[in-house]
Design a protein around this motif. Sequence first.
Motif, PDB file in Angstrom:
ATOM      1  N   VAL A  69       0.459  -1.421  -0.013  1.00  0.00           N
ATOM      2  CA  VAL A  69       0.348   0.460   0.018  1.00  0.00           C
ATOM      3  C   VAL A  69       1.048   1.296  -0.169  1.00  0.00           C
ATOM      4  O   VAL A  69      -0.058   2.523  -0.126  1.00  0.00           O
ATOM      5  N   GLY A  70       2.199   1.279   0.590  1.00  0.00           N
ATOM      6  CA  GLY A  70       3.091   2.289   0.095  1.00  0.00           C
ATOM      7  C   GLY A  70       4.176   2.220   0.178  1.00  0.00           C
ATOM      8  O   GLY A  70       5.273   0.613   0.985  1.00  0.00           O
ATOM      9  N   CYS A  71       5.005   2.807   0.142  1.00  0.00           N
ATOM     10  CA  CYS A  71       7.183   2.760  -0.077  1.00  0.00           C
ATOM     11  C   CYS A  71       7.604   3.739   0.507  1.00  0.00           C
ATOM     12  O   CYS A  71       7.408   4.856  -0.587  1.00  0.00           O
ATOM     13  N   GLU A  72       7.932   3.652   1.352  1.00  0.00           N
ATOM     14  CA  GLU A  72       9.128   4.818   1.835  1.00  0.00           C
ATOM     15  C   GLU A  72       8.188   6.197   2.055  1.00  0.00           C
ATOM     16  O   GLU A  72       9.018   6.937   2.207  1.00  0.00           O
ATOM     17  N   MET A  73       6.956   6.104   2.601  1.00  0.00           N
ATOM     18  CA  MET A  73       6.208   7.309   2.601  1.00  0.00           C
ATOM     19  C   MET A  73       6.789   7.932   3.864  1.00  0.00           C
ATOM     20  O   MET A  73       5.648   8.035   5.698  1.00  0.00           O
ATOM     21  N   THR A  74       7.903   8.159   4.587  1.00  0.00           N
ATOM     22  CA  THR A  74       8.669   8.690   6.087  1.00  0.00           C
ATOM     23  C   THR A  74       7.904   9.779   6.092  1.00  0.00           C
ATOM     24  O   THR A  74       7.619  10.013   7.438  1.00  0.00           O
ATOM     25  N   THR A  75       7.542  11.056   6.011  1.00  0.00           N
ATOM     26  CA  THR A  75       7.292  12.234   5.914  1.00  0.00           C
ATOM     27  C   THR A  75       4.850  11.916   6.464  1.00  0.00           C
ATOM     28  O   THR A  75       5.196  12.622   6.564  1.00  0.00           O
ATOM     29  N   ALA A  76       4.663  11.364   5.386  1.00  0.00           N
ATOM     30  CA  ALA A  76       3.296  10.817   5.369  1.00  0.00           C
ATOM     31  C   ALA A  76       3.373  10.025   6.925  1.00  0.00           C
ATOM     32  O   ALA A  76       1.793   9.945   7.165  1.00  0.00           O
ATOM     33  N   GLU A  77       3.716   9.029   7.090  1.00  0.00           N
ATOM     34  CA  GLU A  77       3.853   7.552   8.225  1.00  0.00           C
ATOM     35  C   GLU A  77       3.552   8.706   9.145  1.00  0.00           C
ATOM     36  O   GLU A  77       2.179   8.057   9.986  1.00  0.00           O
ATOM     37  N   PRO A  78       2.983   9.553   9.633  1.00  0.00           N
ATOM     38  CA  PRO A  78       2.760  10.716  10.779  1.00  0.00           C
ATOM     39  C   PRO A  78       1.087  10.528  11.016  1.00  0.00           C
ATOM     40  O   PRO A  78       0.895  10.525  11.854  1.00  0.00           O
ATOM     41  N   HIS A  79       0.577  10.771   9.685  1.00  0.00           N
ATOM     42  CA  HIS A  79      -0.444   9.963   9.386  1.00  0.00           C
ATOM     43  C   HIS A  79      -1.240   9.345   9.476  1.00  0.00           C
ATOM     44  O   HIS A  79      -2.058   8.760   8.635  1.00  0.00           O
ATOM     45  N   GLU A  80      -1.411   8.847  11.037  1.00  0.00           N
ATOM     46  CA  GLU A  80      -1.659   7.201  11.044  1.00  0.00           C
ATOM     47  C   GLU A  80      -2.844   7.329  11.122  1.00  0.00           C
ATOM     48  O   GLU A  80      -3.137   6.300   9.964  1.00  0.00           O
ATOM     49  N   ALA A  81      -3.566   8.116  11.476  1.00  0.00           N
ATOM     50  CA  ALA A  81      -5.431   7.788  10.625  1.00  0.00           C
ATOM     51  C   ALA A  81      -6.147   7.593   8.992  1.00  0.00           C
ATOM     52  O   ALA A  81      -6.970   6.695   9.064  1.00  0.00           O
ATOM     53  N   MET A  82      -5.053   8.372   8.405  1.00  0.00           N
ATOM     54  CA  MET A  82      -5.072   8.426   7.149  1.00  0.00           C
ATOM     55  C   MET A  82      -4.379   7.278   6.647  1.00  0.00           C
ATOM     56  O   MET A  82      -4.889   6.667   5.571  1.00  0.00           O
ATOM     57  N   TRP A  83      -3.817   6.922   6.967  1.00  0.00           N
ATOM     58  CA  TRP A  83      -2.949   5.397   6.219  1.00  0.00           C
ATOM     59  C   TRP A  83      -3.736   3.883   6.882  1.00  0.00           C
ATOM     60  O   TRP A  83      -4.927   3.514   5.972  1.00  0.00           O
ATOM     61  N   ARG A  84      -4.433   4.142   8.323  1.00  0.00           N
ATOM     62  CA  ARG A  84      -5.825   3.392   8.108  1.00  0.00           C
ATOM     63  C   ARG A  84      -6.338   3.504   6.881  1.00  0.00           C
ATOM     64  O   ARG A  84      -7.418   2.298   6.894  1.00  0.00           O
ATOM     65  N   ASP A  85      -7.222   4.449   6.610  1.00  0.00           N
ATOM     66  CA  ASP A  85      -8.096   4.772   5.964  1.00  0.00           C
ATOM     67  C   ASP A  85      -8.081   4.543   4.650  1.00  0.00           C
ATOM     68  O   ASP A  85      -8.449   3.101   3.970  1.00  0.00           O
ATOM     69  N   GLU A  88      11.297   0.814  10.517  1.00  0.00           N
ATOM     70  CA  GLU A  88      10.629  -0.182  11.235  1.00  0.00           C
ATOM     71  C   GLU A  88       9.842  -0.200  12.461  1.00  0.00           C
ATOM     72  O   GLU A  88       8.570  -0.399  12.786  1.00  0.00           O
ATOM     73  N   GLU A  89      10.682   0.524  13.420  1.00  0.00           N
ATOM     74  CA  GLU A  89       9.943   0.671  14.807  1.00  0.00           C
ATOM     75  C   GLU A  89       9.629   1.748  15.049  1.00  0.00           C
ATOM     76  O   GLU A  89       8.592   2.064  16.501  1.00  0.00           O
ATOM     77  N   HIS A  90       9.591   2.352  14.346  1.00  0.00           N
ATOM     78  CA  HIS A  90       8.350   3.908  14.455  1.00  0.00           C
ATOM     79  C   HIS A  90       7.099   4.381  13.619  1.00  0.00           C
ATOM     80  O   HIS A  90       6.157   4.863  13.936  1.00  0.00           O
ATOM     81  N   VAL A  91       6.796   3.205  12.592  1.00  0.00           N
ATOM     82  CA  VAL A  91       5.322   2.886  12.069  1.00  0.00           C
ATOM     83  C   VAL A  91       4.584   2.843  13.281  1.00  0.00           C
ATOM     84  O   VAL A  91       4.541   1.547  13.692  1.00  0.00           O
ATOM     85  N   ARG A  92       3.109   3.428  13.414  1.00  0.00           N
ATOM     86  CA  ARG A  92       2.159   2.695  13.873  1.00  0.00           C
ATOM     87  C   ARG A  92       1.039   2.304  13.912  1.00  0.00           C
ATOM     88  O   ARG A  92      -0.129   2.195  14.290  1.00  0.00           O
ATOM     89  N   PHE A  93       0.730   1.790  12.706  1.00  0.00           N
ATOM     90  CA  PHE A  93       0.161   1.403  11.862  1.00  0.00           C
ATOM     91  C   PHE A  93       0.223   0.306  11.690  1.00  0.00           C
ATOM     92  O   PHE A  93      -0.382  -0.837  10.342  1.00  0.00           O
TER      93      PHE A  93
END
Length: 318
Positions: free
Chosen positions: A148-164, A186-191
């Motif tokens: 669903v995504g690749c190396e989207m480091t600056t986008a990763e903090p938007h957890e709810a949007m990734w869950r959508d 690896e240890e920072h992604v919240r979803f």
Amino acid sequence: MERIESAFDIDFIRGMTFGFVGEHGTWATDEARASMRALADEPFNWVTLAFAGLMEHPGHPAIDFGPPATVSDDEIAAMADLAHQLGLKVCLKPTVNCRDGTWRGEIAFGDARQPDLASWRAWFESYADIMAHYARLAARTGCEMFCVGCEMTTAEPHEAMWRDVIACVRSEYAGLVTYNCNHGREEHVRFWDAVDLISSSAYYPIDRWRERVPVLREVAEAHGKPLFFMEVGCPSRAGSGACPWDYRHPGAVDLDEQARFYEAMFSAMPDEPWFKGYMLWEWPWKLYPRDKAGEDRSYCIYGKPAEAVVWRAFAARA
């Protein structure tokens, strides 16, 4: 497509990424089909079909997917069908690049202290629609995994949007779903709980593998998910072992440097249930002649000493 009840049940991934960046027309060629057949002669059981849509720059919310920017749905379907005919499982991996050359991990609307949430929401809505489209294509072609995504480091903090986004994909596709973070993330992604497998672009310097393994093990075990490397590899050029992520590194051709990188990685990674394997980077749609391998500076292992290293490691896991 075989339904997998648990990602822990899949066979060890001995994979390769094919055809990036997926420019329109490149996969609908005899050269691309010949390259896929050559890939299937290697010790791989998986292939990733990877292609990149385009943003004008990292602050521009529009994403251009499909012809003329990327391979067509027909090209993707035909290549997935060929891979399946050759006995390979397929992961479909649509991602995003910027036309101005900025890395996708630096996409930003506003800044970290004051993000432009309206622009982020607009971008994620467009991105979710695109991922849903390709999830339908993955379902139709029987792809066994979707990224669903690749190396989207600056986008990763938007957890709810990734869950959508992930929910949109799952509404269209019943196979395995992963997200591909960058190395060190690896240890920072919240979803991670929302996907089936944890995956990363594991471009770790040649001397950092052993210190990194305990962290990867802890991440996988903490989330109760298997982990694999959605991308990993090293160019065959001098100095690339210290910066394997840098496809622009200017070193001269050095086939042994690439082989040493693979030897270090394979010797460091344990045979433990949490680790599910490798999707190597990368195999071009237009493969160079085998007798020209000694002149090639790319990530491809075809005809190089690293090929033998991969054969030995993957034969042990077949």
